[in-house]
Structure formats: structure tokens, C-alpha cells
Design a protein around this motif. Structure first.
Motif, mmCIF file in Angstrom:
data_model
loop_
_atom_site.group_PDB
_atom_site.id
_atom_site.type_symbol
_atom_site.label_atom_id
_atom_site.label_comp_id
_atom_site.label_asym_id
_atom_site.label_seq_id
_atom_site.Cartn_x
_atom_site.Cartn_y
_atom_site.Cartn_z
ATOM 1 N N GLN A 83 -4.690 -2.505 9.062
ATOM 2 C CA GLN A 83 -5.417 -3.524 9.833
ATOM 3 C C GLN A 83 -5.131 -4.922 9.292
ATOM 4 O O GLN A 83 -4.923 -5.861 10.044
ATOM 5 C CB GLN A 83 -6.913 -3.249 9.806
ATOM 6 N N LYS A 84 -5.089 -5.059 7.970
ATOM 7 C CA LYS A 84 -4.814 -6.352 7.348
ATOM 8 C C LYS A 84 -3.385 -6.812 7.666
ATOM 9 O O LYS A 84 -3.143 -7.990 7.861
ATOM 10 C CB LYS A 84 -5.015 -6.238 5.842
ATOM 11 N N ASP A 132 0.874 -1.167 0.000
ATOM 12 C CA ASP A 132 0.000 0.000 0.000
ATOM 13 C C ASP A 132 0.908 1.212 0.000
ATOM 14 O O ASP A 132 2.005 1.181 0.552
ATOM 15 C CB ASP A 132 -0.882 0.008 1.254
ATOM 16 N N LYS A 173 -6.499 1.588 -6.087
ATOM 17 C CA LYS A 173 -6.792 0.886 -4.835
ATOM 18 C C LYS A 173 -5.588 0.833 -3.899
ATOM 19 O O LYS A 173 -5.736 0.654 -2.699
ATOM 20 C CB LYS A 173 -7.297 -0.530 -5.114
ATOM 21 N N ALA A 179 -9.189 5.744 4.448
ATOM 22 C CA ALA A 179 -9.751 4.416 4.691
ATOM 23 C C ALA A 179 -8.919 3.338 3.990
ATOM 24 O O ALA A 179 -8.700 2.255 4.552
ATOM 25 C CB ALA A 179 -11.198 4.358 4.228
ATOM 26 N N LYS A 180 -8.442 3.618 2.775
ATOM 27 C CA LYS A 180 -7.606 2.648 2.055
ATOM 28 C C LYS A 180 -6.372 2.312 2.889
ATOM 29 O O LYS A 180 -6.011 1.141 3.031
ATOM 30 C CB LYS A 180 -7.168 3.200 0.691
ATOM 31 N N TYR A 181 -5.767 3.339 3.424
ATOM 32 C CA TYR A 181 -4.556 3.137 4.223
ATOM 33 C C TYR A 181 -4.866 2.382 5.519
ATOM 34 O O TYR A 181 -4.182 1.423 5.869
ATOM 35 C CB TYR A 181 -3.911 4.495 4.516
ATOM 36 N N ARG A 182 -5.914 2.785 6.214
ATOM 37 C CA ARG A 182 -6.280 2.123 7.483
ATOM 38 C C ARG A 182 -6.612 0.649 7.258
ATOM 39 O O ARG A 182 -6.245 -0.205 8.063
ATOM 40 C CB ARG A 182 -7.447 2.840 8.140
ATOM 41 N N GLN A 183 -7.300 0.327 6.183
ATOM 42 C CA GLN A 183 -7.644 -1.069 5.889
ATOM 43 C C GLN A 183 -6.397 -1.903 5.667
ATOM 44 O O GLN A 183 -6.309 -3.048 6.126
ATOM 45 C CB GLN A 183 -8.564 -1.150 4.670
ATOM 46 N N PHE A 184 -5.438 -1.351 4.975
ATOM 47 C CA PHE A 184 -4.204 -2.091 4.741
ATOM 48 C C PHE A 184 -3.456 -2.310 6.055
ATOM 49 O O PHE A 184 -2.968 -3.406 6.320
ATOM 50 C CB PHE A 184 -3.304 -1.361 3.746
ATOM 51 N N LYS A 220 -12.073 8.506 1.969
ATOM 52 C CA LYS A 220 -11.814 7.276 1.210
ATOM 53 C C LYS A 220 -10.305 7.017 1.120
ATOM 54 O O LYS A 220 -9.854 5.869 1.224
ATOM 55 C CB LYS A 220 -12.417 7.401 -0.185
#
Length: 187
Positions: free
Chosen positions: A178-179, A78, A95, A171-176, A168
Motif C-alpha cells: 500500500q505504501k 520489504d 519488521k 499485514a506487514k507485506y500488505r502495508q508495504f 501479522k
């Protein structure tokens, strides 16, 4: 920000600095951009901005971005960037890129009358040939489709729209993150 607000902010900052034992200053390009040039008129300002945006949008992907893309091939990655020059967005899938300081490929309403940013390449490509001697005729200055206010580039500044598109990006960064939590990683 009005001159009075600016003066009040400076005064508050000066008082805080005098009382501090230690000071760490983190600054970036936004500090210079926040001052804003003292343009003669809006047509000259827009002639400059459109020339810059046109250049940025039509530049090829620079070699360091191509090299990074090759290094990251077949990896789960990311990218979070404060670069506003759209090089990351050109080189990598949307993405995978979080542009948290905005970028030059979008316009927003200067008055932030609504929560939307607009891709600007078509408008920029139409207006760029209209610039004469660095000046865009003022009747061609991009206007908000909702309220008629002048449009601005969607880049960090006093009028920067922190709305849905901005959220948005974060959010892309936070989701990565967390993953990737608890996994082996490289920063």
C-alpha cells in the motif's frame, strides 16, 4: 486429514483434471512435506525434527543473504518469503520480513487449541542434547501448555496455524505494498 478425506480429495481432483482443457500445476516443498515420512515412533520423529531445527537455528547467515542485505542497504524494502529456514529472519529486521509459510523457529499446538505460536530456540537447545541414536525420549516431546497435545513446528502443512502471527506476517507485506502503490518499484 484422514485416509477417507485424502481419497475423496484425490477423486475430486482426478475428476476435475479429466474435465479441464488446460492444467497448470504449481508445487513446492510442501507437497513432499504433506506426505510425511512413515516414522517408526514419535521419539524417532522428534529426534529428527529437533536435529533439523537445531541445525537451522544455529547456522550462520549464508552469503547470498548478506549480499542481498548489502544491496538493499539504505533502501526502503520489504521481503516476503516462503523459506522456512529462518535465514531471512536472521539477516534482516523482523519488521521487514514476512514469513507467510511459517518458519522453523516457532512451535504451535498440533490441535490448534489456541491462537499462539511459541519461539522454540530455548526448548530446542535444551532437548537437542537429550537425543540418543536419533531418538528423543518420548516423555520429553514438547507439549502444548494449554491442552497437553504434542507441539508441532510452525511450518506450512495440514496443521499449520493461520492465526494472529500468520496474519501479522501478511499485514506487514500488505502495508508495504500500500505504501509503495503508485511509486517507482523493482520486483
Amino acid at each position: 486429514m484422514t485416509n477417507l478425506d485424502y481419497q475423496a480429495t484425490l477423486q475430486k481432483m482426478a475428476t476435475t483434471l479429466k474435465e479441464a482443457d488446460y492444467v497448470i500445476v504449481g508445487a513446492a516443498a510442501g507437497m513432499s512435506a504433506a506426505a510425511g515420512p512413515d516414522w517408526y515412533n514419535p521419539g524417532d520423529l522428534w529426534g529428527f525434527k529437533l536435529s533439523l531445527i537445531h541445525f537451522v537455528l544455529h547456522e550462520p547467515v549464508y552469503q547470498p543473504y548478506q549480499d542481498l542485505k548489502a544491496i538493499l542497504k539504505d533502501r526502503d524494502y520489504d521481503l516476503i518469503t516462503t523459506n522456512q529456514d529462518v535465514q531471512f529472519s536472521k539477516a534482516f529486521p523482523d519488521k521487514d520480513v514476512a514469513t507467510i509459510q511459517g518458519d522453523w523457529s516457532y512451535f504451535q499446538c498440533a490441535d490448534k487449541c489456541h491462537d499462539q505460536v511459541y519461539p522454540n530456540q530455548t526448548v530446542v537447545d535444551q532437548l537437542f542434547p537429550q537425543i540418543e541414536n536419533g531418538h528423543l525420549p518420548e516423555n520429553l516431546i514438547p507439549r502444548c501448555p494449554k491442552c497437553g497435545a504434542e507441539m508441532l513446528e510452525w511450518v506450512r502443512g495440514y496443521e499449520f496455524l493461520e492465526g494472529q502471527h500468520y496474519n501479522k506476517q501478511y499485514a506487514k507485506y500488505r502495508q508495504f505494498i500500500q505504501k509503495a502503490e503508485g511509486k517507482k518499484r523493482s520486483i
